[in-house]
Design an enzyme around this catalytic site. Structure first.
Site, PDB file in Angstrom:
ATOM      1  N   ASP A  37      55.670  56.511  19.553  1.00 21.90           N
ATOM      2  CA  ASP A  37      56.126  55.419  20.231  1.00 21.90           C
ATOM      3  C   ASP A  37      54.841  54.593  21.229  1.00 21.90           C
ATOM      4  OD1 ASP A  37      55.831  57.595  21.771  1.00 21.90           O
ATOM      5  OD2 ASP A  37      57.612  57.165  22.897  1.00 21.90           O
ATOM      6  N   HIS A 241      26.650  46.324  13.802  1.00 21.65           N
ATOM      7  CA  HIS A 241      27.663  46.271  14.474  1.00 21.65           C
ATOM      8  C   HIS A 241      28.275  47.783  14.774  1.00 21.65           C
ATOM      9  CE1 HIS A 241      29.437  42.007  13.913  1.00 21.65           C
ATOM     10  NE2 HIS A 241      28.265  42.085  14.696  1.00 21.65           N
ATOM     11  N   ASP A 258      24.836  45.296  22.931  1.00 21.09           N
ATOM     12  CA  ASP A 258      25.512  43.945  22.790  1.00 21.09           C
ATOM     13  C   ASP A 258      27.084  44.302  23.325  1.00 21.09           C
ATOM     14  OD1 ASP A 258      26.988  41.968  21.553  1.00 21.09           O
ATOM     15  OD2 ASP A 258      25.935  42.237  19.689  1.00 21.09           O
ATOM     16  N   ASP A 269      29.245  37.311  25.479  1.00 17.24           N
ATOM     17  CA  ASP A 269      28.589  38.033  24.480  1.00 17.24           C
ATOM     18  C   ASP A 269      27.277  38.096  24.683  1.00 17.24           C
ATOM     19  OD1 ASP A 269      28.023  39.127  21.929  1.00 17.24           O
ATOM     20  OD2 ASP A 269      28.751  37.391  20.704  1.00 17.24           O
ATOM     21  N   HIS A 348      21.169  38.220   9.705  1.00 22.64           N
ATOM     22  CA  HIS A 348      22.540  37.480  10.250  1.00 22.64           C
ATOM     23  C   HIS A 348      22.209  36.150  10.742  1.00 22.64           C
ATOM     24  CE1 HIS A 348      21.184  38.131  14.560  1.00 22.64           C
ATOM     25  NE2 HIS A 348      20.959  39.433  14.054  1.00 22.64           N
ATOM     26  N   HIS A 352      27.112  31.536  16.850  1.00 25.59           N
ATOM     27  CA  HIS A 352      28.278  31.330  16.575  1.00 25.59           C
ATOM     28  C   HIS A 352      28.978  30.694  17.903  1.00 25.59           C
ATOM     29  CE1 HIS A 352      29.475  34.921  19.052  1.00 25.59           C
ATOM     30  NE2 HIS A 352      28.680  35.621  18.269  1.00 25.59           N
ATOM     31  N   HIS A 359      34.315  35.533  18.475  1.00 26.58           N
ATOM     32  CA  HIS A 359      33.682  34.611  17.121  1.00 26.58           C
ATOM     33  C   HIS A 359      34.614  33.754  17.232  1.00 26.58           C
ATOM     34  CE1 HIS A 359      31.190  38.201  15.304  1.00 26.58           C
ATOM     35  NE2 HIS A 359      30.586  37.757  16.395  1.00 26.58           N
ATOM     36  N   GLU A 382      21.163  34.260  19.167  1.00 23.10           N
ATOM     37  CA  GLU A 382      20.901  35.718  19.231  1.00 23.10           C
ATOM     38  C   GLU A 382      20.162  36.163  17.595  1.00 23.10           C
ATOM     39  OE1 GLU A 382      24.711  37.939  17.780  1.00 23.10           O
ATOM     40  OE2 GLU A 382      25.791  36.126  18.197  1.00 23.10           O
ATOM     41  N   TYR A 386      15.126  43.817  12.892  1.00 21.38           N
ATOM     42  CA  TYR A 386      15.733  45.147  12.578  1.00 21.38           C
ATOM     43  C   TYR A 386      14.736  45.856  11.585  1.00 21.38           C
ATOM     44  CZ  TYR A 386      19.506  42.563  14.643  1.00 21.38           C
ATOM     45  OH  TYR A 386      20.150  41.624  15.283  1.00 21.38           O
ATOM     46  N   ARG A 404      17.736  42.712  19.344  1.00 18.41           N
ATOM     47  CA  ARG A 404      18.546  41.507  19.266  1.00 18.41           C
ATOM     48  C   ARG A 404      18.482  41.015  20.651  1.00 18.41           C
ATOM     49  NH1 ARG A 404      22.387  42.792  16.565  1.00 18.41           N
ATOM     50  NH2 ARG A 404      24.109  43.522  17.790  1.00 18.41           N
ATOM     51  N   GLU A 406      20.444  38.054  22.981  1.00 17.80           N
ATOM     52  CA  GLU A 406      21.625  37.105  23.042  1.00 17.80           C
ATOM     53  C   GLU A 406      22.115  36.688  24.222  1.00 17.80           C
ATOM     54  OE1 GLU A 406      25.502  38.864  21.351  1.00 17.80           O
ATOM     55  OE2 GLU A 406      26.072  37.026  20.733  1.00 17.80           O
TER      56      GLU A 406
HETATM   57  N1  GLY Z   1      28.944  40.914  19.468  1.00 14.03           N
HETATM   58  C1  GLY Z   1      28.879  40.445  18.065  1.00 14.03           C
HETATM   59  C2  GLY Z   1      28.200  39.291  18.098  1.00 14.03           C
HETATM   60  O1  GLY Z   1      27.035  39.286  18.856  1.00 14.03           O
HETATM   61  O2  GLY Z   1      28.337  38.531  17.233  1.00 14.03           O
HETATM   62 MN    MN Z   2      27.322  37.052  18.992  1.00 12.76          MN
HETATM   63 MN    MN Z   3      26.821  40.130  20.606  1.00  7.71          MN
END
Ligand code: GLY
Ligand code: MN
Ligand code: MN
Length: 435
Positions: A37, A241, A258, A269, A348, A352, A359, A382, A386, A404, A406
């Site tokens: 539960d 991630h 991050d 973010d 990447h 976004h 996202h 961002e 790497y 990174r 961001e």
């Molecule tokens: N925190 C995930 C990204 O930066 O997209």
């Molecule tokens: Mn991001």
């Molecule tokens: Mn991020």
């Protein structure tokens, strides 16, 4: 806070985008059992939140443009003193009418009897399928029931239209009150990153930095993290991630954090990367400076009318040139860009949308062309590099360096504003904050 008037205006905007004789059905997110539960923390569907701010599970809202008896109907859990003793307050249909500006409200248990009647004679159903399979099939069943019971001309409802697309268009441009909340989410998150930099010590665990970050989020009034916080030290920073956050922080390594909070349903973010012992090594500094230059070049492209892909192209150009200058990539910069050689190190995209979801919703292309920025859009920038210790193509001195950077950027009338500027990213500023 988002006012009742703003919620009403959002619903009106959505209804004005719907075709004649249509209905929109928006269901709450399902609850998820963790064990017996005990449930996972509940997260309301951001589409439902966006349209009325209701945060309870087991709810469905229905929009019926131009319906004289009311355009906005809510199904929600009935009052239940016993369940409320265990699980907390329920608004209930009666109170919902006063608080949410609903024109008609019914107990969710009555939906089987009422919703099919509302579907009758509607030619289009606006709905986001695929988020809750159980509700998808119930809705299909009701639609089928209406079609089968219909005698005579037509077989309404006959068309399903994706609601995500319309809501994405609306949610993409942030109102003044949304920007205010996102500014607050950005400020709290920036403070949290500063706190992590100041409390970083050799020998701590990654999760202890996560604790510093999340303490700052919640003690500042945020709901918690907007996504699972990433604290990756050394080679862990090369896992995009990474969320294990269990390793010990070692002198000579970088740590990549991050993390962003969710404040009144809006996300921030931020990523920062800094040296665990407080001083960047020469190799770390060389990589860091390329990523920072790439981020600045990408941010500088942002202005109304510029297309979404420009920022990524700017970042790719700086990263490729930088890796060639360091001898990590070899060849002509233009050829390396064309062949995508940078993807071994930067795999990447640079950006976004950001909003109620980290996202966030909204199409990136319109008619197969990159979307252009408009005032009030909010996005991240961002870039990263790497170099995993498994990468046998590069000298060992670069191994285990993952960087990174961001920030969260608001598109303004004349260009952009960095909402997350409260946390430093110049190397000397980071070193002095950590000292
Ligand atoms: N925190 C995930 C990204 O930066 O997209
Ligand atoms: Mn991001
Ligand atoms: Mn991020």
């Amino acid at each position: 806070m988002i006012s009742k008037t703003e919620y009403a205006a959002r619903r009106k905007d959505l209804m004005s985008m719907m075709e004649e004789n249509s209905i929109a059905v928006i269901a709450s997110s399902p609850e998820k059992v963790r064990s017996k539960d005990t449930l996972y923390p509940y997260k309301q569907s951001t589409n439902l939140s966006y349209l009325c701010g209701f945060s309870e599970p087991s709810a469905v809202i229905v929009l019926l443009p131009k319906r004289t008896q009311g355009e906005f109907i809510l199904f929600c859990r009935d009052k239940d003193p016993l369940r409320e003793t265990w699980d907390g307050h329920r608004l209930g249909p009666l109170e919902a009418k006063n608080t949410l500006g609903v024109e008609d409200a019914f107990p969710i248990d009555d939906i089987e009897d009422i919703l099919p009647g509302l579907l009758e004679d509607k030619s289009r159903v606006y709905y986001s399928a695929g988020k809750d399979k159980a509700f998808d099939s119930r809705l299909m069943h009701w639609v089928d029931e209406v079609r089968n019971n219909r005698s005579g001309e037509g077989r309404f409802p006959c068309e399903f239209v994706d609601l995500d697309h319309l809501l994405g268009e609306l949610r993409l441009i942030k109102s003044a009150s949304e920007i205010k909340l996102m500014r607050k989410a950005a400020d709290i998150s920036a403070q949290a990153h500063c706190r992590a930099m100041k409390s970083c010590r050799v020998g701590l665990k990654e999760y202890q930095l996560q604790a510093e970050i999340e303490h700052e989020f919640m003690s500042s009034g945020a709901n918690g993290p907007a996504y699972t916080s990433i604290v990756g030290s050394g080679n862990n920073a090369c896992v995009l991630h990474y969320i294990e956050n269990q390793a010990t922080l070692k002198s000579g390594d970088l740590v990549l954090i991050d993390a962003g909070c969710e404040y009144q349903n809006y996300a921030a973010d931020i990523t920062r990367t800094f040296p665990i012992n407080g001083k960047f090594s020469a190799a770390q500094a060389a990589i860091y400076d390329i990523v920072l230059a790439a981020q600045e070049a990408a941010i500088n492209t942002i202005a109304p009318g510029v297309n979404f892909n420009q920022a990524n192209q700017a970042a790719i150009a700086v990263i490729t040139q930088g890796l060639v200058d360091l001898g990590i990539l070899n060849g002509e910069v233009e050829t390396l860009i064309a062949s995508g050689a940078y993807r071994d190190f930067y795999m990447h995209s640079v950006s976004h949308w950001l909003g109620m979801d980290v996202h966030d919703v909204g199409d990136y292309k319109v008619d197969n062309h990159w979307r252009v920025y408009e005032t009030g859009m909010l996005l991240t920038i961002e870039p990263g590099i790497y170099i995993s210790s498994n990468n046998s193509k590069v000298e060992k001195k670069w191994h285990g360096i993952g960087v990174r950077i961001e920030d969260d950027i608001l598109v303004t009338k004349t260009g952009y504003e960095i909402l997350t500027a409260g946390v430093p990213k110049q190397r000397d500023q980071i070193e002095s904050l950590m000292a």
